[in-house]
Motif scaffolding. Structure first.
Motif, PDB file in Angstrom:
ATOM      1  N   VAL A 185       0.867  -1.189   0.000  1.00  0.00           N
ATOM      2  CA  VAL A 185       0.000   0.000   0.000  1.00  0.00           C
ATOM      3  C   VAL A 185       0.899   1.233   0.000  1.00  0.00           C
ATOM      4  O   VAL A 185       1.683   1.437   0.936  1.00  0.00           O
ATOM      5  CB  VAL A 185      -0.937   0.036   1.215  1.00  0.00           C
ATOM      6  N   ASN A 186       0.796   1.986  -1.069  1.00  0.00           N
ATOM      7  CA  ASN A 186       1.551   3.229  -1.190  1.00  0.00           C
ATOM      8  C   ASN A 186       0.581   4.381  -0.895  1.00  0.00           C
ATOM      9  O   ASN A 186      -0.373   4.614  -1.631  1.00  0.00           O
ATOM     10  CB  ASN A 186       2.141   3.378  -2.592  1.00  0.00           C
ATOM     11  N   TRP A 187       0.860   5.108   0.209  1.00  0.00           N
ATOM     12  CA  TRP A 187      -0.082   6.145   0.671  1.00  0.00           C
ATOM     13  C   TRP A 187       0.112   7.493  -0.051  1.00  0.00           C
ATOM     14  O   TRP A 187      -0.622   8.436   0.188  1.00  0.00           O
ATOM     15  CB  TRP A 187       0.050   6.323   2.169  1.00  0.00           C
ATOM     16  N   GLY A 188       1.073   7.581  -0.925  1.00  0.00           N
ATOM     17  CA  GLY A 188       1.209   8.755  -1.780  1.00  0.00           C
ATOM     18  C   GLY A 188       1.865   9.971  -1.179  1.00  0.00           C
ATOM     19  O   GLY A 188       1.886  11.044  -1.800  1.00  0.00           O
ATOM     20  N   ASP A 189       2.435   9.826   0.042  1.00  0.00           N
ATOM     21  CA  ASP A 189       3.059  10.986   0.698  1.00  0.00           C
ATOM     22  C   ASP A 189       4.565  10.882   0.777  1.00  0.00           C
ATOM     23  O   ASP A 189       5.220  11.636   1.504  1.00  0.00           O
ATOM     24  CB  ASP A 189       2.475  11.179   2.092  1.00  0.00           C
ATOM     25  N   GLY A 190       5.124   9.901   0.018  1.00  0.00           N
ATOM     26  CA  GLY A 190       6.564   9.770   0.003  1.00  0.00           C
ATOM     27  C   GLY A 190       7.119   8.839   1.044  1.00  0.00           C
ATOM     28  O   GLY A 190       8.333   8.603   1.065  1.00  0.00           O
ATOM     29  N   THR A 191       6.262   8.343   1.910  1.00  0.00           N
ATOM     30  CA  THR A 191       6.747   7.374   2.902  1.00  0.00           C
ATOM     31  C   THR A 191       6.900   6.001   2.237  1.00  0.00           C
ATOM     32  O   THR A 191       6.372   5.741   1.145  1.00  0.00           O
ATOM     33  CB  THR A 191       5.765   7.278   4.086  1.00  0.00           C
ATOM     34  N   THR A 192       7.610   5.123   2.902  1.00  0.00           N
ATOM     35  CA  THR A 192       7.824   3.766   2.368  1.00  0.00           C
ATOM     36  C   THR A 192       6.497   2.993   2.311  1.00  0.00           C
ATOM     37  O   THR A 192       5.744   2.995   3.286  1.00  0.00           O
ATOM     38  CB  THR A 192       8.822   3.005   3.257  1.00  0.00           C
ATOM     39  N   PRO A 193       6.180   2.373   1.177  1.00  0.00           N
ATOM     40  CA  PRO A 193       4.925   1.612   1.082  1.00  0.00           C
ATOM     41  C   PRO A 193       4.863   0.508   2.139  1.00  0.00           C
ATOM     42  O   PRO A 193       5.878  -0.079   2.524  1.00  0.00           O
ATOM     43  CB  PRO A 193       4.970   1.032  -0.330  1.00  0.00           C
ATOM     44  N   ASP A 194       3.647   0.283   2.631  1.00  0.00           N
ATOM     45  CA  ASP A 194       3.450  -0.801   3.595  1.00  0.00           C
ATOM     46  C   ASP A 194       3.415  -2.144   2.861  1.00  0.00           C
ATOM     47  O   ASP A 194       2.785  -2.272   1.810  1.00  0.00           O
ATOM     48  CB  ASP A 194       2.131  -0.613   4.351  1.00  0.00           C
TER      49      ASP A 194
END
Length: 303
Positions: A3-12
């Protein structure tokens, strides 16, 4: 599954059986931002994805007024406001203070914790502090300030001592000053043409010596005490009577002494002081002493 949350954090990364995921957005680039969420599942044939969007609103800064000192300043007196400004999801970029009197806003850095101002008019004013965070969101806090009009000082002057005085004698004047604002200075004009004395705003007395009454035996001088605050000067007066010192005469010598009986001249040397000894003058008095009938030498009785 990811899951890529779109805020630049590492995808879960999730197991293939997962059906949900959670995330916390910590920041936005504006007061509100839309993020694209991408969920990707992978099998032997490869990855497949689905998307959705999430709108995240920025949290505004929190501003708290700690104190206003003094809470009721005098017109012309400096007032200080202390405050805190924090941002729960970012940083405070800038702070502005509107003092409510129509003057230009004070622009401060985001790290500021206080500001000062001087009101030029009396009244009640609403002071507003606005903090802006890195996303452009704003938070505010306000406070009420009532200014007090300042009157000129009231000066009460006691009768000088001693009164009357003589020239050369020290005269003392005691006075009291009442003021709603700080007294910045005091002057005492002794009324005899000398330079007025400049005193501190806390002074309560002054001394002076009158050296002359002019051509009169006695003269009355008007003493003016002036105190100044932010509203201007205020004065009080009293009078001092000064008497001239009588001349002091001292016989220094008589020449010649003794003198012969025949007609001769005798000189009497005298010193005369008028007032203080510094004003002394020497008077040479010449007297003619003629005693024709005396046969012997004559001695004056005051030799």
């Amino acid at each position: 599954m990811t899951v890529n949350w779109g805020d630049g954090t590492t995808p879960d990364s999730l197991p293939g059986t997962a059906t949900s995921d959670t995330h916390v957005y910590t920041s936005t680039i504006s007061t509100s931002q839309s993020f694209t969420i991408t969920v990707t599942a992978t099998n032997s044939a490869g990855p497949g994805s689905g998307t959705t969007t999430e709108v995240v609103n920025d949290q505004p800064p929190v501003v708290t007024v700690s104190s206003i000192t003094p809470p009721s300043p005098f017109v012309g007196e400096s007032v200080t406001v202390s405050f805190t400004a924090t941002d729960p999801d970012g940083t405070v970029a800038s702070i502005s203070v509107n003092w409510g009197d129509g003057t230009a806003l004070d622009s401060l850095p985001g790290t500021a914790i206080s500001d000062t101002h001087v009101y030029s008019v009396g009244g009640t004013f609403t002071m507003i502090i606005t903090a802006t965070d890195n996303s452009g969101s704003t938070g505010q806090a306000s406070g009420s300030i009532t200014t007090v009009l300042v009157g000129v000082p009231t000066v009460t002057v006691n009768s000088p001592t001693p009164n009357p005085a003589t020239t050369g004698q020290t005269v003392t004047v005691i006075f009291t000053v009442s003021s709603t604002a700080s007294v910045t200075g005091i002057t005492v004009n002794w009324g005899d043409g000398t330079t007025p004395d400049s005193l501190a705003g806390t002074a309560t007395s002054d001394t002076h010596t009158y050296i002359s009454t002019g051509n009169a035996k006695s003269q009355i001088f008007t003493i003016v005490v002036t105190a100044t605050n932010s509203a201007g000067p205020g004065s009080g007066t009293t009078t001092e009577t000064v008497n001239d010192q009588s001349p002091t005469v001292s016989i220094v010598s008589i020449l010649p002494n003794p003198i012969a009986c025949q007609a001769r001249q005798s000189r009497i040397h005298m010193s005369i002081w008028s007032g203080a000894p510094s004003r002394s003058s020497l008077l040479q008095l010449t007297t003619a002493v003629q005693r024709a009938r005396l046969q012997d030498r004559l001695r004056l009785p005051f030799q």
